[in-house]
Write an enzyme that holds these catalytic residues in place. Sequence first.
Site, mmCIF file in Angstrom:
data_model
loop_
_atom_site.group_PDB
_atom_site.id
_atom_site.type_symbol
_atom_site.label_atom_id
_atom_site.label_comp_id
_atom_site.label_asym_id
_atom_site.label_seq_id
_atom_site.Cartn_x
_atom_site.Cartn_y
_atom_site.Cartn_z
ATOM 1 N N GLU B 49 -12.448 49.854 39.922
ATOM 2 C CA GLU B 49 -11.420 49.030 40.133
ATOM 3 C C GLU B 49 -10.450 50.041 41.248
ATOM 4 O O GLU B 49 -9.874 50.960 40.634
ATOM 5 C CB GLU B 49 -10.766 48.737 39.228
ATOM 6 C CG GLU B 49 -10.564 47.043 39.019
ATOM 7 C CD GLU B 49 -9.944 46.508 37.764
ATOM 8 O OE1 GLU B 49 -10.658 45.844 37.067
ATOM 9 O OE2 GLU B 49 -8.812 46.982 37.677
ATOM 10 N N ASP B 60 2.864 45.446 36.311
ATOM 11 C CA ASP B 60 2.321 46.916 35.730
ATOM 12 C C ASP B 60 3.609 47.729 35.289
ATOM 13 O O ASP B 60 4.684 47.330 35.332
ATOM 14 C CB ASP B 60 2.116 47.541 36.947
ATOM 15 C CG ASP B 60 0.518 47.206 37.438
ATOM 16 O OD1 ASP B 60 -0.293 47.281 36.704
ATOM 17 O OD2 ASP B 60 0.577 46.647 38.495
ATOM 18 N N TYR B 175 -11.462 39.535 33.431
ATOM 19 C CA TYR B 175 -10.519 40.649 33.010
ATOM 20 C C TYR B 175 -9.796 39.934 31.733
ATOM 21 O O TYR B 175 -8.773 39.305 31.819
ATOM 22 C CB TYR B 175 -10.064 41.085 33.958
ATOM 23 C CG TYR B 175 -9.243 42.409 33.801
ATOM 24 C CD1 TYR B 175 -8.479 42.542 32.709
ATOM 25 C CD2 TYR B 175 -9.223 43.315 34.835
ATOM 26 C CE1 TYR B 175 -7.716 43.705 32.463
ATOM 27 C CE2 TYR B 175 -8.410 44.519 34.579
ATOM 28 C CZ TYR B 175 -7.717 44.789 33.444
ATOM 29 O OH TYR B 175 -7.128 45.824 33.413
#
Lengths: 414, 269
Positions: B49, B60, B175
Site C-alpha cells: 500500500e 491520519d 479494508y
Amino acid sequence: MPKDAVNSDSRNSDFDDLLNLPDEDGHFGPYGGCFAAETLMAPIDELREAYEHYRNDPDFMAEIDADFNQFVGRPSPLYHAERWSKDIGGAQIYFKREDLNHTGAHKINNAVGQALLAKRMGKTRVIAETGAGQHGVATATVCARMGLDCVVYMGSEDIKRQMINVFRMRLLGAEVVAVESGSKTLKDALNEAMRDWVTNVDDTFYIIGTVAGPHPYPAMVRDFQSIIGREARAQALAQTGKLPAALVACVGGGSNAMGLFYPFIGDHDVELIGVEAAGDGLETGRHAAPLNCGRPGVLHGNRTYLMETDSGQIIETHSVSAGLDYPGVGPEHAWLKDCGRAEYAAATDIEALDAFHEVTRTEGIMPALETSHALAHVKKIACNYGKDAMIIVSLSGRGDKDIHTVAAHEGIEI
Amino acid sequence: MSRISTCFADLAKANRQALIPFVTAGDPEPGITVTLMHAMVKAGADIIELGVPFSDPMADGPVIQRASERALAHNVSLYDVLGMVKSFRETNNETPVVLMGYLNPVEAMGYEAFAENAANAGVDGVLTVDMPPEEAKDLVAALKGKDIDPIFLVAPTSNAGRIARINALASGFIYYVSLKGVTGAANLDIDSVKAKLAEIRGISQLPLGVGFGVREPADAANLASIADGVIVGSTLVKIVEENADQPDKIPGIIGETLSKFRHAMDNAA
C-alpha cells in the site's frame, strides 16, 4: 446610469429553485456533498437525521428564537451609515449590525443553534475549530451557558495573532489546543477537529463554524445564520419601504454572507456580492480568494472552489484577517457564483485597513478586519448607484479583537 | 482476475494471510521508495500500500501526516507516485500495489486520466479515504473501466446498510478500520474486531484486511487468526521518520521489521 432601487413586491421566481438546495445528499449543483472518511459517516448520518427532525420541531425552533432574543440580543439593528454614505457618494449604505450580538460577531447565531442541537442529541462534549477566534469564543460561550465540555482547535500561528480571543476562550472554561501541523492556521485546526471527532464519536458534537464541511453542515449553518437576512429583509421594508439594490458581505468560508444572502435569493433584482480577501493582491498569489482565482476540488468534506496547486495540494493562504484566511469556501457560494446569482469580488489587506479606519472615524463603529473587506468593496461600487438606492452591508463583527494587528501595521506597539 | 484477487485466492489455498505494509511514497525522499517497495516484498509483503502525499490528511494521525509533509517538501505529486509504481513494475509483475490517499489530487488529475495513468503504471487498487460510497459512482466506474479495484474502508461504526452499500461498489478486498480513531492510534481491541468481521462476512464475500493500530508483530498474529490480511502502516512510517536523515538504511531496517510481522503471522495458527 444609476441602478434603481427595486420595488418591494418584486420577488421573482427565476432563481427560486436555488432555495430548494441542497438536494438530499447535500449537493448544490456539482458542489457540496459528503466527502468524509467512512469512520465519520455514522456520526454524520446521526447528525443529519437529528437536524432533519429538529428543524421541523416547533419546540426546538422556539428554543433557538428565545436564545437569539435573550442571550444573543437579537434582532440586531439595521443602521443607516449616513455620514459614510455621503462621504463615499452614491447609494445609501446600511449596516446589518451583527457586531452588536453577544460576543461581537455573527458566529454566535450558529453556535447557539448547533449547541442546542447537541443538547437535544444527548452529547456532552463539544469540539470546534477556529481561525480568528470568533467562532471559538462563540462556541466556548454557548458551552459555558449550557454546561457542555468544550475543546477548541486553533492553529498555533492564529493563536499568536489572536491572544485575546484565546484568553477569552480559556476564561469561559474551554480547552484551547494549539495545532502545529501544516500551515498552523484554520484549515489545519479543521483537520485536527475532524481527527478528534473520529476518535470520540460517541459523546462528541462537532460545531463547524462556517457553511462548509460535509453535508448537512453547509445547509445547517446557513439555516442558523439566515436570521441575518430574514431580519434585514423585514427591516429594509419597514424602515425604507423597499428592498435593497445590493447586499455586500465578506466571504472566508462564507457564513455571514450566506446568512444574509439566502432569504434574498428569490428577490431576483437584489444583487448579491461576496468579497474575498485579496491579501497582497490577487496578482501576487498571496491571498485567500478561491472563488476569484481557485478551481473546484474536494477538501474538508465538500466539493468547492479551492486554492490548490496543479497537482491538487492545498496552498497556504494569506490575509491580514485571520477569519478569511482559508483556502476553500462554502459550496453554496460556489454554486451561486457558477449559476450567476451572486458575484464575488476581492479586497486587499490595504484596502480593508483603509475602510476600517474610515468607518471607525465617520460612523463611530469599529468593524472587524474581515468585515472591512466588505466595506472596502462598498467604497468601490457605491457610486454606481443612485442616491435612492440602498446597499446593505453585513457588519459581521466588531474590530476590538484586531486592534493589535492594526497597530502593528502602523508600527505601533500596544 | 485482478492481481489482488489472485493474491488473496492463492493465500487462502495455502491457509495464509496477506501482510500489507503501508509507506508514504516519496518519504523521506523520492529516490528511496522503489527500493523500499522491493525490500518489503523480499521481507514477505504480499500487497504494497503506497500512500499518496496530501497536504491535509484528515483521517491520519500525526505520524502519517508528517510523512506527507516530508514527501511534499520534495514536491512529490500523484504523477510522481505513478512513476514510482511504473518503475517498481519493471522488475516485479506479481505483487499488487494499492494507492491510498485523498480525493483531491485525483480530482485535479481528472478521474478518467487518473484511471488510465494508474492502469498504465501497473496500479491494482485505489483507496480514496475521503470518498464514501455515496460520492464514489463516477470514480468507481472510471477505475473498473481500467480493471483497477476500488478499495473501501469499513469502520466500527458502519452499520449493515452501509456495509452492503460499500460491498456493492468494492472489489479486491475490504479494508476494515480496527478502531474509532485515526491511523496510528493505540486502542486495538481484538474481540470487537472479531465480532465486526463476522458481521461483514455475513454481507460480503470479499477478503477482509484489517488496519489502523497494528503496532506489534503480536497484534498482526492476533489479527491473522481472524482476518484475511493485516495492514501495517504507522509502525513502519515511524521507522522511516526515525531514519529520515539516512534514507539508504531505511529499506534494510523496514525489511527486518516486516520479517518479524511475517514470522509472527505465519506462526499464529
